[in-house]
Scaffold this motif. Structure first.
Motif, short mmCIF file in Angstrom:
data_model
loop_
_atom_site.label_atom_id
_atom_site.label_comp_id
_atom_site.label_asym_id
_atom_site.label_seq_id
_atom_site.Cartn_x
_atom_site.Cartn_y
_atom_site.Cartn_z
N ALA A 1 -8.22 -58.62 52.08
CA ALA A 1 -9.17 -58.47 50.96
C ALA A 1 -8.80 -59.44 49.84
O ALA A 1 -9.67 -60.05 49.22
CB ALA A 1 -9.15 -57.02 50.45
N LEU A 2 -7.50 -59.59 49.63
CA LEU A 2 -7.02 -60.48 48.57
C LEU A 2 -7.30 -61.95 48.88
O LEU A 2 -7.92 -62.66 48.10
CB LEU A 2 -5.52 -60.27 48.37
N THR B 1 -10.77 -63.87 48.84
CA THR B 1 -11.45 -64.24 47.59
C THR B 1 -11.42 -65.75 47.36
O THR B 1 -12.28 -66.28 46.68
CB THR B 1 -10.82 -63.55 46.35
N MET C 1 -14.54 -67.25 48.59
CA MET C 1 -15.69 -66.83 47.79
C MET C 1 -15.78 -67.70 46.54
O MET C 1 -16.87 -68.12 46.13
CB MET C 1 -15.56 -65.36 47.38
N MET C 2 -14.63 -67.98 45.95
CA MET C 2 -14.60 -68.84 44.76
C MET C 2 -15.12 -70.23 45.07
O MET C 2 -16.02 -70.74 44.40
CB MET C 2 -13.16 -68.96 44.24
#
Lengths: 399, 399
Positions: free
Chosen positions: B68-69, B72, B75-76
């Motif tokens: 999950a970490l 990201t 996504m950025m």
């Protein structure tokens, strides 16, 4: 077993060390026998840093993509917190807005929460897990990630508490709500309780402690909201409804001042409702926020019209009103302070305005303009009278 | 209009300046009349930095939360790229694995893509948008975010190209696939084409250019994969199937060497299949990867057994085999190089092994062990013979 929704702000989760402290605090709540849901903001300056990155791309970044970008901050902090709780031997799981169906609508960057699908949260709580949810984010009808505006994690927390019928605790870097900003009046008292409406009025007057929409949601669903320090055992403030308040209410709960406005007076305006409304409409079209308005009684069918606007809008505003009046008839007073008192008790306590006017008159404080609502009185006074006015009113009403 | 799926690696999107260059390159493809889908990795060291953050929490972070970490990061970069493309006047939209339904299964950190729901992608392409998708991530059956392992964005890109029946271009910081690592043989030739199987063999021999699973997917769905520099007009290498290859194939396409293994020889092992398989099983149980194996003919019902293992596993392996043999019967040779040649042409060209053996014998290069597959020959040779062996084989086979 009751459900407690705790929200930790960006400064509370700014480093891994701080996240470990939050994990311990969350675990201690769990050990007390509560079901715990945690809502987190992004670590420290993460959101600002992501916005800076977007501004490097373009000064006006696409709003959908900006939301997709900045929402990653809360995904990071929520997974790190769940990871930390697990490493301390407690079951935990992090969820994004997608995963728990935080449905939102409205503009990107300023969305509202419509509903939350609480099935996954409840299932995880039943399994004994501490549930960590990324705040500030929702999913709109098009399936896009959207954000709730600055301080939106407060709103996430209250919405989740409302949905789960739990209580809500907002942990932040202030130790509670004060009757007056301690920078303005050092003897200001920390409030044990404040009513939703009072909090909303104080927020609109510049108290930045809580996201207004969070307070509105709390009010709508009657969820008491605790606000306090994340690491202290000191008591903070509970924001709650009238029904839960002490029957013997104080007339005034809070006092706020603002030096950010100026007053504009136009002399000898024709006392014609069309002209006056025309002026106000044109000002509103430019998104200039007119706050206090006063008008003298007509003499020879003309009136003097005064109103306050934010400092930074003066020039634009002048451009509009010069169409209606000559320059020498327009007076700008930059030397004012907006002085407001707020209290749900005013609804039942009469004569508060009279008491304040009496105090001001005894102390030679001139009131230039005044507006009132059911629970608020705002006066425009001279800037140099500010501290004197705060002192005498704070003492008279024991703030 | 054809669909082109482009993948840009972390170093290609390491800064906003580089993201702007990628945006320009993507737009130029779009202007050529293609439908363009872009898959991005995380910016520069983002993934490593996020892993460091998790390691600050605990040395063994929960795998679901770690995924999950680290997801990201993509996504950025995807939202930043879409934002950049839009700022240059072209329609674009970024999607996460959730939003385009990248279904994955398998362990966290090593998941496989099962399927992709291409409806949103197709809809956006039809609207003329350049679609940007966060690579490296998928959603598993429990709705958790999962990642595909190092280099997983390559796999995301090929999977999307397969689903959309488009072509696939992997842009990275190398200008193509070489017959030999240029650090080992400076005259190594860049290949115009390489067959999937050859690429897989070279990858397993340590060529880090491409994620192996990406190549496997390309092979399965017959998607040619272009590999090249993100900013150059130089020609890179196309990885593709036999059917598409030049009929007159070279016997050998690539050559690889590795100094990372040691050979272990156990003298006088009882020639009993149970004992030998027992040794290998115990070694495998410790996840030690045995590569080359050779066994002498039995004399007095004993054999000499040799095999290679990674250097770092020697100590653990010794612990196991000492249960079966005395220390003085075990010989460790750290002075070996694994020398491999790969070529789909070997399937049809006979005598490649003989030619290599002849070359080695003429040049006094001793072959200590040998294993072969249909398209690969690997020899263990002395470390000091490495450069000589590379030189003579490269010249003989024109690599």
């Amino acid at each position: 077993m009751s459900i407690v929704v705790q929200k930790y702000g960006g400064s509370s989760v700014g480093t891994i060390e701080k996240i470990k402290k939050v994990a311990e605090s969350v675990i201690s709540k769990k050990k007390q026998g509560h079901d715990v849901v945690v809502v987190v903001s992004a670590m420290g300056d993460t959101t600002d840093n992501l916005i800076c990155l977007a501004k490097e791309v373009t000064c006006n970044p696409d709003k959908r993509e900006l939301d997709a970008l900045i929402s990653t901050g809360e995904m990071m902090s929520s997974s790190l917190l769940a990871m930390t709780i697990k490493s301390l031997g407690f079951e935990s799981i992090s969820y994004t807005a997608y995963q728990v169906g935080v449905k939102a609508n409205g503009m990107h960057g300023k969305s509202f929460i419509d509903d939350i699908d609480d099935s996954k949260i409840k299932e995880s709580l039943k399994m004994g897990r501490i549930v960590v949810i990324a705040g500030f984010q929702g999913i709109n009808q098009e399936g896009n990630i959207t954000t709730l505006g600055r301080g939106g994690s407060d709103t996430s927390a209250v919405a989740i508490a409302a949905k789960l019928k739990g209580s809500c605790e907002i942990y932040t870097d202030v130790d509670g709500i004060y009757s007056i900003d301690p920078r303005v009046y050092k003897d200001a008292k920390k409030l044990d309780y404040i009513e939703y409406e009072e909090m909303l009025e104080l927020s609109s007057l510049g108290a930045q402690v809580m996201h207004s929409r969070a307070v509105e949601l709390g009010q709508k669903y009657d969820i008491p909201i605790y606000v306090g320090l994340s690491n202290g055992n000191e008591r903070g403030t509970i924001i709650k409804g009238m029904n839960n308040m002490n029957m013997e209410m104080k007339a005034i709960t809070g006092l706020a001042t603002s030096d950010d406005d100026v007053s504009i007076t136009i002399e000898d305006v024709s006392n014609n409702i069309n002209i006056i409304s025309d002026i106000f409409n044109k000002v509103a079209e430019r998104h200039i926020n007119i706050d206090m308005i006063s008008q003298t009684a007509p003499i020879n069918n003309t009136v003097n019209l005064s109103f306050t606007i934010p400092k930074e809008d003066v020039e634009e505003c002048m451009g509009i009103i010069e169409e209606y009046s000559s320059r020498d008839k327009i007076h700008i007073d930059e030397n004012i302070t907006k002085f407001s008192v707020v209290g749900i008790g005013m609804k039942t306590t009469s004569g508060v305005t009279a008491r304040i006017f009496k105090l001001f008159s005894e102390n030679h404080i001139e009131v230039k303009m005044i507006t009132t609502s059911e629970i608020r009185i705002t006066c425009a006074i001279k800037r140099e009278d500010k501290f004197n006015a705060v002192n005498i009113v704070a003492k008279e009403f024991n703030l």
